[in-house]
Design a protein around this motif. Structure first.
Motif, PDB file in Angstrom:
ATOM      1  N   ARG B 328       0.815  -1.220   0.000  1.00 21.28           N
ATOM      2  CA  ARG B 328       0.000   0.000   0.000  1.00 21.28           C
ATOM      3  C   ARG B 328       0.843   1.262   0.000  1.00 21.28           C
ATOM      4  NH1 ARG B 328      -3.763  -2.174   4.440  1.00 21.28           N
ATOM      5  NH2 ARG B 328      -4.463  -4.012   3.307  1.00 21.28           N
ATOM      6  N   GLY B 329       2.149   1.103  -0.039  1.00 23.13           N
ATOM      7  CA  GLY B 329       3.016   2.272  -0.053  1.00 23.13           C
ATOM      8  C   GLY B 329       3.927   2.301  -1.263  1.00 23.13           C
ATOM      9  N   TYR B 330       4.427   1.135  -1.655  1.00 18.62           N
ATOM     10  CA  TYR B 330       5.438   1.130  -2.707  1.00 18.62           C
ATOM     11  C   TYR B 330       5.028   0.377  -3.971  1.00 18.62           C
ATOM     12  CZ  TYR B 330       8.316   3.171   0.890  1.00 18.62           C
ATOM     13  OH  TYR B 330       8.784   4.020   1.851  1.00 18.62           O
ATOM     14  N   SER B 331       3.841  -0.223  -3.959  1.00 24.07           N
ATOM     15  CA  SER B 331       3.427  -0.920  -5.186  1.00 24.07           C
ATOM     16  C   SER B 331       3.188   0.095  -6.301  1.00 24.07           C
ATOM     17  CB  SER B 331       2.168  -1.746  -4.940  1.00 24.07           C
ATOM     18  OG  SER B 331       1.069  -0.908  -4.746  1.00 24.07           O
ATOM     19  N   VAL B 332       3.119   1.383  -5.888  1.00 28.36           N
ATOM     20  CA  VAL B 332       2.977   2.449  -6.886  1.00 28.36           C
ATOM     21  C   VAL B 332       4.153   2.430  -7.867  1.00 28.36           C
ATOM     22  CG1 VAL B 332       4.131   4.230  -5.493  1.00 28.36           C
ATOM     23  CG2 VAL B 332       2.381   4.889  -7.115  1.00 28.36           C
ATOM     24  N   PHE B 333       5.274   1.869  -7.437  1.00 27.06           N
ATOM     25  CA  PHE B 333       6.450   1.805  -8.309  1.00 27.06           C
ATOM     26  C   PHE B 333       6.425   0.587  -9.244  1.00 27.06           C
ATOM     27  CE2 PHE B 333       7.995   4.257  -4.604  1.00 27.06           C
ATOM     28  CZ  PHE B 333       8.153   5.463  -5.269  1.00 27.06           C
ATOM     29  N   LEU B 334       5.431  -0.281  -9.076  1.00 32.31           N
ATOM     30  CA  LEU B 334       5.315  -1.429  -9.968  1.00 32.31           C
ATOM     31  C   LEU B 334       4.068  -1.313 -10.852  1.00 32.31           C
ATOM     32  CD1 LEU B 334       6.051  -4.382 -10.868  1.00 32.31           C
ATOM     33  CD2 LEU B 334       4.542  -5.142  -9.029  1.00 32.31           C
ATOM     34  N   ILE B 335       2.943  -1.159 -10.205  1.00 28.46           N
ATOM     35  CA  ILE B 335       1.675  -1.186 -10.937  1.00 28.46           C
ATOM     36  C   ILE B 335       1.499   0.060 -11.813  1.00 28.46           C
ATOM     37  CG2 ILE B 335      -0.854  -1.188 -10.635  1.00 28.46           C
ATOM     38  CD1 ILE B 335       0.416  -3.866  -9.960  1.00 28.46           C
ATOM     39  N   VAL B 336       1.913   1.213 -11.291  1.00 23.69           N
ATOM     40  CA  VAL B 336       1.670   2.464 -12.022  1.00 23.69           C
ATOM     41  C   VAL B 336       2.634   2.669 -13.204  1.00 23.69           C
ATOM     42  CG1 VAL B 336       1.555   4.996 -11.792  1.00 23.69           C
ATOM     43  CG2 VAL B 336       0.542   3.524 -10.039  1.00 23.69           C
ATOM     44  N   PRO B 337       3.950   2.527 -12.989  1.00 26.53           N
ATOM     45  CA  PRO B 337       4.852   2.900 -14.095  1.00 26.53           C
ATOM     46  C   PRO B 337       4.796   1.972 -15.303  1.00 26.53           C
ATOM     47  CG  PRO B 337       6.104   2.121 -12.199  1.00 26.53           C
ATOM     48  CD  PRO B 337       4.696   2.166 -11.784  1.00 26.53           C
ATOM     49  N   VAL B 338       4.479   0.693 -15.095  1.00 29.54           N
ATOM     50  CA  VAL B 338       4.528  -0.248 -16.226  1.00 29.54           C
ATOM     51  C   VAL B 338       3.577   0.169 -17.359  1.00 29.54           C
ATOM     52  CG1 VAL B 338       4.138  -2.639 -16.952  1.00 29.54           C
ATOM     53  CG2 VAL B 338       5.418  -2.176 -14.862  1.00 29.54           C
ATOM     54  N   PRO B 339       2.280   0.374 -17.047  1.00 28.42           N
ATOM     55  CA  PRO B 339       1.395   0.799 -18.151  1.00 28.42           C
ATOM     56  C   PRO B 339       1.809   2.150 -18.747  1.00 28.42           C
ATOM     57  CG  PRO B 339       0.116   0.098 -16.259  1.00 28.42           C
ATOM     58  CD  PRO B 339       1.530   0.178 -15.806  1.00 28.42           C
ATOM     59  N   ILE B 340       2.342   3.048 -17.886  1.00 27.54           N
ATOM     60  CA  ILE B 340       2.753   4.366 -18.398  1.00 27.54           C
ATOM     61  C   ILE B 340       3.923   4.202 -19.371  1.00 27.54           C
ATOM     62  CG2 ILE B 340       3.684   6.645 -17.754  1.00 27.54           C
ATOM     63  CD1 ILE B 340       2.117   6.354 -15.110  1.00 27.54           C
ATOM     64  N   LEU B 341       4.877   3.344 -18.987  1.00 29.30           N
ATOM     65  CA  LEU B 341       6.024   3.088 -19.869  1.00 29.30           C
ATOM     66  C   LEU B 341       5.565   2.468 -21.189  1.00 29.30           C
ATOM     67  CD1 LEU B 341       8.783   1.823 -17.400  1.00 29.30           C
ATOM     68  CD2 LEU B 341       8.799   3.907 -18.780  1.00 29.30           C
ATOM     69  N   VAL B 342       4.612   1.541 -21.066  1.00 29.50           N
ATOM     70  CA  VAL B 342       4.087   0.893 -22.280  1.00 29.50           C
ATOM     71  C   VAL B 342       3.420   1.938 -23.180  1.00 29.50           C
ATOM     72  CG1 VAL B 342       2.401  -0.789 -23.158  1.00 29.50           C
ATOM     73  CG2 VAL B 342       3.817  -1.347 -21.173  1.00 29.50           C
ATOM     74  N   LEU B 343       2.689   2.870 -22.542  1.00 24.89           N
ATOM     75  CA  LEU B 343       2.059   3.944 -23.311  1.00 24.89           C
ATOM     76  C   LEU B 343       3.113   4.781 -24.037  1.00 24.89           C
ATOM     77  CD1 LEU B 343      -0.483   5.656 -24.021  1.00 24.89           C
ATOM     78  CD2 LEU B 343      -0.074   6.955 -21.931  1.00 24.89           C
ATOM     79  N   LEU B 344       4.187   5.121 -23.306  1.00 28.78           N
ATOM     80  CA  LEU B 344       5.259   5.923 -23.900  1.00 28.78           C
ATOM     81  C   LEU B 344       5.900   5.192 -25.082  1.00 28.78           C
ATOM     82  CD1 LEU B 344       7.039   7.481 -20.764  1.00 28.78           C
ATOM     83  CD2 LEU B 344       5.692   8.651 -22.519  1.00 28.78           C
ATOM     84  N   VAL B 345       6.167   3.880 -24.836  1.00 26.49           N
ATOM     85  CA  VAL B 345       6.800   3.083 -25.900  1.00 26.49           C
ATOM     86  C   VAL B 345       5.892   3.041 -27.131  1.00 26.49           C
ATOM     87  CG1 VAL B 345       7.568   0.753 -26.548  1.00 26.49           C
ATOM     88  CG2 VAL B 345       8.171   1.701 -24.312  1.00 26.49           C
ATOM     89  N   SER B 346       4.588   2.858 -26.874  1.00 22.89           N
ATOM     90  CA  SER B 346       3.657   2.762 -28.005  1.00 22.89           C
ATOM     91  C   SER B 346       3.590   4.085 -28.777  1.00 22.89           C
ATOM     92  CB  SER B 346       2.263   2.342 -27.536  1.00 22.89           C
ATOM     93  OG  SER B 346       1.638   3.405 -26.876  1.00 22.89           O
ATOM     94  N   ILE B 347       3.699   5.197 -28.021  1.00 21.25           N
ATOM     95  CA  ILE B 347       3.677   6.514 -28.690  1.00 21.25           C
ATOM     96  C   ILE B 347       4.964   6.698 -29.489  1.00 21.25           C
ATOM     97  CG2 ILE B 347       3.728   9.026 -28.295  1.00 21.25           C
ATOM     98  CD1 ILE B 347       1.883   8.492 -25.847  1.00 21.25           C
TER      99      ILE B 347
END
Lengths: 431, 359
Positions: B328-347
């Motif tokens: 509840r404190g650090y999963s933000v570094f796993l769950i959140v960045p992955v889709p964002i990175l994928v979005l960036l890569v796709s762009i």
């Protein structure tokens, strides 16, 4: 998979789930008569580091109409039996340990889940109750809804007189007696939860109910010297001039600083305190009649909501303004003066009533500031609004600086009714 | 639509019954009630990015998008990590639930028995699959919300909202950083993206996700404010379950008091649904990695692994300070960045797929 086999499998899964859900409680299951429920806990000083803990537990017996004493004959102090309860005292190093020790002498497990009140002897409360409250708030069995009391004298002696006089149920009797706080305002109603929260609070200090046993020796007998009639005597619990009925008596508020008792408010001060905190909604007040010495005016006072408290800091000095509106119904005027017919007399009376309440509240506030430096009014919560962050507020140390606060009380009294009479006629003089 | 809304909302809000209030109040003090709103705003931004990602690949769920953008090997590796994380999440949540149950209600029942009983129900739910879980969630959603609201309303006499002062708690900086980390409390909204193909188009995906996050934000904020108002930040940061304590102090008369039974029902129902849902997501994620079409034969090994994760923390301190802090404190570094990175890569790579439908 064949449909028959599949439906069997589904049925089996449902059955297992149902079993699992119903069986998980088995380890913790207790039959009602495996336990005895403690109604009252009393804490006294023991020898050395020990404490003497007195438990009053229900025995599931009727009191049998035996006059409230022991069914086996003898006094409650000798037999421990009292009105369908049994009273046991044990000396132990801690409160929880005392339950364990008493369990070894009992054929049923002692439970605190239904406890109605915890009573500390005044001697003990003055030394600090924190270390006995802490385990209670941690222990799963203890309900936060038990009341916290401090008694004059020994808690054990108090419990030995704790019996029901109206109706046969002592738990009901105890619980109803706390509700009288709202009717009389002579004592606050303090739950363990509130007491504990205040013990930890940086905003305010804790309070408890002040109580004692009345031995009925305060009532003046015929031939005793008659004193001046005093509408607001400074009474401690156990000193109400009365006889008959319940010896248990709650009167006044115990004031704490940290976890130590530092003083008490008498019954009238308690009413001003409860009014100032918005916890006393309606009640009767008896005032000296300003126009007729020796006569009284009885007022039914209703507070219009909670008082409005505003605060600000100037050079780190806290200024607090407390304003409240009271609705006054005149319940009795002994000299039968009609204040409603004379506007100036009416305004004078209103002013007189306002002054009475302002002085009363200011006096109580002054006492808590100068004598004990204990903010039991929770002004600290309003003062906290003058700080942006918790570290700033904690550094300011409000509880330490409460004494410095300049507090101004304003009361607006509105005499709106005067009972059944509008034009009371004077009683005809003796002819 | 309502079913998915009920499921994801329950999965997110269940943590209010656990140690979430304790840790939030401990870290942010009187600012806890709006710190969670900062997290909620962060989660909405994250969800918006998720939406943008799915919008580029209509008719694909999140895992299919991963595959389309990153290729089979990398995407499967990431999905496997997600699967392990969700399994770990299930185990820790179950461990937290059982530990609190032991503290408050069933002190003598062995943890193994409680876990086994709970896992049996999870197994039954997961066996039936997503449809079954979602329907149970929909039926119980109203009960859970009613129970929660009832507790909050009944405790009104004990609130003093002056206890929310000083308004900034331990400082704006602390609130902002904790608010960012606690986006993790809302990251279960990703479940919607994983099951996107089961929804009726992206329009519904957007509506459901936003509604879930706003509902959860409001519930978290109100519950935290009520706990603070009743117990102040000092005692409020000490109670293992603030909501349970709130239900215990309710007192109206001799007959109407101590209504913690309401809380227990709400708590157990919500926990069963939330843990079952995440368990199923872990299981189905694993199936996706290895292209397994039937998840049922994998139930036993996954139940065994959940059981093992449940016993990973040996005490309440480990649960709160290490594992719960992690999910509840650090999963933000796993769950959140992955889709964002994928979005960036796709762009960056200019990858898109198919035509939009239902947007």
């Amino acid at each position: 998979m064949a449909p028959k086999k599949l439906s069997f499998l589904k049925g089996a899964i449902v059955l297992v789930c149902a079993c699992c859900l119903s069986l998980t409680g088995c380890y913790d299951a207790k039959e009602i008569d495996q336990e005895v429920f403690t109604l009252v806990i009393g804490v006294d000083k023991g020898t050395g580091n020990m404490i003497r803990v007195t438990f009053q537990v229900s025995t599931y017996k009727e009191d049998g109409g035996n006059g409230g004493g022991s069914q086996n004959g003898g006094s409650a102090a000798d037999t421990g039996e009292l009105d369908g309860t049994v009273i046991s005292t044990v000396e132990a190093p801690s409160l929880i340990e005392s339950i364990n020790m008493l369990n070894s002498a009992s054929n049923r497990q002692i439970s605190l889940s239904q406890t109605k009140m915890i009573i500390f002897s005044e001697e003990y409360a003055r030394e600090g109750v924190g270390r006995y409250i802490e385990p209670l708030t941690r222990f799963r069995e203890v309900g936060e809804l038990m009341r916290v009391l401090v008694c004059r004298g020994r808690a054990e002696d108090y419990i030995l007189e704790n019996r029901s006089f109206i109706g046969g149920s002592l738990p009901k009797d105890i619980e109803l007696s706390f509700l009288q706080s709202a009717n009389t305002g002579y004592y606050p109603d303090v739950f363990l939860n509130e007491f504990y929260v205040r013990l930890l609070s940086p905003y305010a200090q804790a309070i408890a109910i002040y109580t004692a046993i009345n031995d009925f020796d305060s009532l003046p007998e015929d031939g005793m010297e008659k004193g001046i009639i005093e509408p607001h005597p400074d009474l401690k619990p156990g000193e109400i001039p009365r006889k008959g009925g319940n010896k248990r008596e709650m009167l006044g508020t115990v004031v704490f600083s940290g976890d130590k008792m530092v003083g008490y408010l008498n019954q009238n001060e308690t009413r001003f305190y409860l009014l100032a905190t918005g916890k006393y909604k309606r009640g009767l007040f008896t005032l000296d009649d300003p126009k007729s010495a020796g006569d009284f005016i009885v007022l039914e006072v209703t507070a219009h909501g909670a008082p409005k408290v505003t605060t600000f800091l100037e050079n780190e000095i806290p200024y607090i303004y407390l304003e409240m509106l009271l609705d006054i119904d005149i319940a009795a005027i002994q000299n039968r003066e009609n204040y409603f017919l004379n506007p100036s007399a009416y305004l004078e009376l209103e002013k007189y009533i306002e002054t009475y309440f302002v002085r009363g509240m200011e006096e109580v506030i002054r006492k808590t500031q100068q004598e004990w430096n204990s903010d039991i009014f929770e002004f600290g919560k309003k003062i906290a609004g003058n700080f942006w962050t918790i570290p700033q507020f904690e550094e300011y140390n409000w509880l330490e600086r409460y004494r410095e606060a300049k507090i101004d009380v304003k009361v607006k009294a509105n005499i709106s009714r005067a009972g059944y009479y509008f034009h009371p006629r004077p009683i005809e003089p003796e002819k | 639509m309502l079913e998915a809304y009920a499921l994801v909302t329950i999965v997110i809000i269940t943590k209010i019954f656990y140690t979430f209030p304790l840790t939030t109040i401990k870290q942010t003090g009187t600012a806890a009630w709006y710190t969670t709103l900062i997290s909620c705003v962060g989660a909405i931004v994250f969800f918006a990015l998720l939406y943008l990602l799915l919008q580029r690949f209509p008719q694909k769920d999140l895992y299919q998008v991963f595959e389309a953008v990153l290729g089979k090997k990398v995407s499967r590796f990431i999905i496997l990590i997600f699967s392990v994380y969700f399994l770990y999440y299930t185990g820790i949540n179950l461990s937290e639930f059982v530990t609190i149950l032991k503290i408050y209600s069933m002190p003598f029942t062995p943890k193994e028995v409680l876990v086994a009983g709970f896992l049996t129900v999870i197994a039954a739910m997961a066996y039936v699959g997503l449809e079954g879980i979602v329907r149970v969630a929909y039926v119980l959603f109203y009960l859970i919300i009613t129970g929660l609201v009832l507790i909050l309303i009944l405790a009104i006499p004990f609130y003093d909202f002056n206890s929310l002062k000083p308004w900034l708690g331990y400082g704006l900086g602390v609130s902002a950083s904790e608010g960012f980390l606690k986006i993790s409390a809302y990251d279960s909204v990703i479940i919607l993206a994983i099951i996107a193909n089961s929804l009726q188009g992206l329009k519904y995906f957007k509506r459901i996700g936003l509604s879930c996050l706003l509902t959860a934000g409001a519930i978290f904020s109100i519950c935290l404010a009520c706990i603070l108002a009743a117990f102040q930040y000092t005692a409020g940061s000490g109670y293992i379950s603030g909501m349970y304590h709130l239900s215990r102090i309710i007192y109206y008369s001799r007959f109407f008091q101590r209504v913690e039974a309401i809380f227990l029902f709400v708590w157990v129902f919500a926990s069963v649904i939330a843990i079952s849902a995440v368990f199923y997501i872990a299981l189905s994620s694993y199936c996706r990695v290895f292209s397994i079409t039937n998840h049922r034969p994998l139930l036993w090994p996954f139940l065994f692994l959940t059981f093992a994760f449940t016993f990973l923390p040996s005490n309440i301190y480990e649960i709160i300070s290490v594992h719960v802090r992690l999910i509840r404190g650090y999963s933000v570094f796993l769950i959140v960045p992955v889709p964002i990175l994928v979005l960036l890569v796709s762009i960056i790579r200019g990858k898109k797929g198919g035509k939009a439908s239902g947007t």
